[in-house]
Design a protein around this motif. Structure first.
Motif, short mmCIF file in Angstrom:
data_model
loop_
_atom_site.label_atom_id
_atom_site.label_comp_id
_atom_site.label_asym_id
_atom_site.label_seq_id
_atom_site.Cartn_x
_atom_site.Cartn_y
_atom_site.Cartn_z
N GLU A 1 0.85 -1.19 0.00
CA GLU A 1 0.00 0.00 0.00
C GLU A 1 0.88 1.24 0.00
O GLU A 1 1.90 1.29 0.69
CB GLU A 1 -0.88 0.05 1.25
CG GLU A 1 -1.94 -1.01 1.31
CD GLU A 1 -2.77 -0.89 2.57
OE1 GLU A 1 -4.00 -0.95 2.44
OE2 GLU A 1 -2.21 -0.71 3.66
N ARG A 2 0.48 2.23 -0.77
CA ARG A 2 1.18 3.51 -0.75
C ARG A 2 0.74 4.28 0.49
O ARG A 2 -0.45 4.39 0.77
CB ARG A 2 0.86 4.32 -2.00
CG ARG A 2 1.45 3.75 -3.26
CD ARG A 2 1.06 4.64 -4.45
NE ARG A 2 1.68 4.19 -5.66
CZ ARG A 2 1.13 3.39 -6.55
NH1 ARG A 2 -0.10 2.95 -6.35
NH2 ARG A 2 1.77 3.02 -7.63
N VAL A 3 1.72 4.83 1.20
CA VAL A 3 1.45 5.52 2.45
C VAL A 3 2.15 6.88 2.42
O VAL A 3 3.34 6.95 2.13
CB VAL A 3 1.97 4.69 3.65
CG1 VAL A 3 1.72 5.40 4.95
CG2 VAL A 3 1.35 3.32 3.66
N ILE A 4 1.42 7.95 2.72
CA ILE A 4 2.00 9.28 2.83
C ILE A 4 2.30 9.53 4.30
O ILE A 4 1.47 9.26 5.18
CB ILE A 4 1.06 10.35 2.25
CG1 ILE A 4 0.80 10.06 0.77
CG2 ILE A 4 1.66 11.74 2.44
CD1 ILE A 4 -0.18 10.99 0.12
N VAL A 5 3.51 10.05 4.56
CA VAL A 5 4.04 10.13 5.92
C VAL A 5 4.63 11.51 6.18
O VAL A 5 5.12 12.16 5.26
CB VAL A 5 5.15 9.06 6.08
CG1 VAL A 5 5.76 9.09 7.46
CG2 VAL A 5 4.64 7.69 5.75
N GLU A 6 4.58 11.96 7.44
CA GLU A 6 5.35 13.12 7.88
C GLU A 6 6.75 12.61 8.17
O GLU A 6 6.93 11.77 9.06
CB GLU A 6 4.76 13.73 9.14
CG GLU A 6 3.46 14.44 8.94
CD GLU A 6 2.90 15.00 10.24
OE1 GLU A 6 3.31 14.53 11.34
OE2 GLU A 6 2.05 15.88 10.16
N PRO A 7 7.76 13.06 7.43
CA PRO A 7 9.08 12.45 7.56
C PRO A 7 9.74 12.63 8.93
O PRO A 7 10.43 11.73 9.40
CB PRO A 7 9.92 13.12 6.47
CG PRO A 7 9.13 14.27 5.98
CD PRO A 7 7.71 14.06 6.38
N ARG A 8 9.52 13.76 9.61
CA ARG A 8 10.18 13.98 10.91
C ARG A 8 9.68 13.01 11.98
O ARG A 8 10.45 12.45 12.73
CB ARG A 8 9.96 15.41 11.39
CG ARG A 8 10.89 16.37 10.69
CD ARG A 8 10.79 17.75 11.31
NE ARG A 8 10.35 18.64 10.23
CZ ARG A 8 9.56 19.65 10.38
NH1 ARG A 8 9.07 19.95 11.54
NH2 ARG A 8 9.23 20.39 9.34
N SER A 9 8.38 12.83 12.03
CA SER A 9 7.80 11.97 13.06
C SER A 9 7.56 10.55 12.57
O SER A 9 7.28 9.67 13.37
CB SER A 9 6.47 12.56 13.53
OG SER A 9 5.53 12.55 12.47
N ARG A 10 7.62 10.33 11.23
CA ARG A 10 7.32 9.05 10.60
C ARG A 10 5.86 8.65 10.79
O ARG A 10 5.48 7.50 10.67
CB ARG A 10 8.25 7.95 11.09
CG ARG A 10 9.71 8.24 10.85
CD ARG A 10 10.62 7.10 11.26
NE ARG A 10 10.46 5.94 10.43
CZ ARG A 10 11.06 5.74 9.25
NH1 ARG A 10 11.84 6.66 8.76
NH2 ARG A 10 10.87 4.63 8.57
#
Length: 132
Positions: free
Chosen positions: A116-125
């Motif tokens: 599944e494609r997942v969009i994430v906030e990179p700092r907090s993951r």
């Protein structure tokens, strides 16, 4: 009788504010939470659900459509990462998952987890959106 009137007033107020401020995720969360709470727990449930929905709406802002479109257009690699825990919006991804930054928008990154494609906030993951 008073609780029924109070419940109807709370639901009406929550729905009216949701329409007035449709652009705000906080209001949408509050209205949705209030309606769900009212159905389950009456007037007290509406109040608790409204507060809980507002907190969740504030915590998770959906990414812009162009970020979603960009991630959807990327190919899924053959060797996707599989994790044991269920991927859920609001939870963090393990450090074993490699995040790919979204060009022109450093606020978001993406990964392919459990196919599944997942969009994430990179700092907090933290997972912001799961794309179907």
């Amino acid at each position: 009788m008073k609780t029924r009137v109070f419940g109807i007033a709370a639901i009406s107020l929550a729905l009216a504010s949701g329409y007035a401020f449709a652009q705000s995720s906080t209001v949408n969360g509050a209205a949705g939470g209030a309606v769900t709470g009212a159905i389950v727990g009456g007037p007290v449930g509406a109040a608790v659900g409204g507060v809980a929905g507002a907190v969740v709406g504030t915590a998770i802002d959906p990414p812009p459509q162009r970020v979603v479109t960009y991630v959807q257009e990327q190919p899924i690699p053959d060797d996707t990462v599989v994790v044991r825990q269920k991927v859920v919006v609001g939870r963090t991804l393990p450090s074993s998952v490699v995040l790919t930054p979204v060009p022109h928008n450093r606020r978001y990154a993406y990964a392919v987890v459990n196919h599944e494609r997942v969009i994430v906030e990179p700092r907090s993951r933290r997972v912001v959106e799961i794309l179907e």
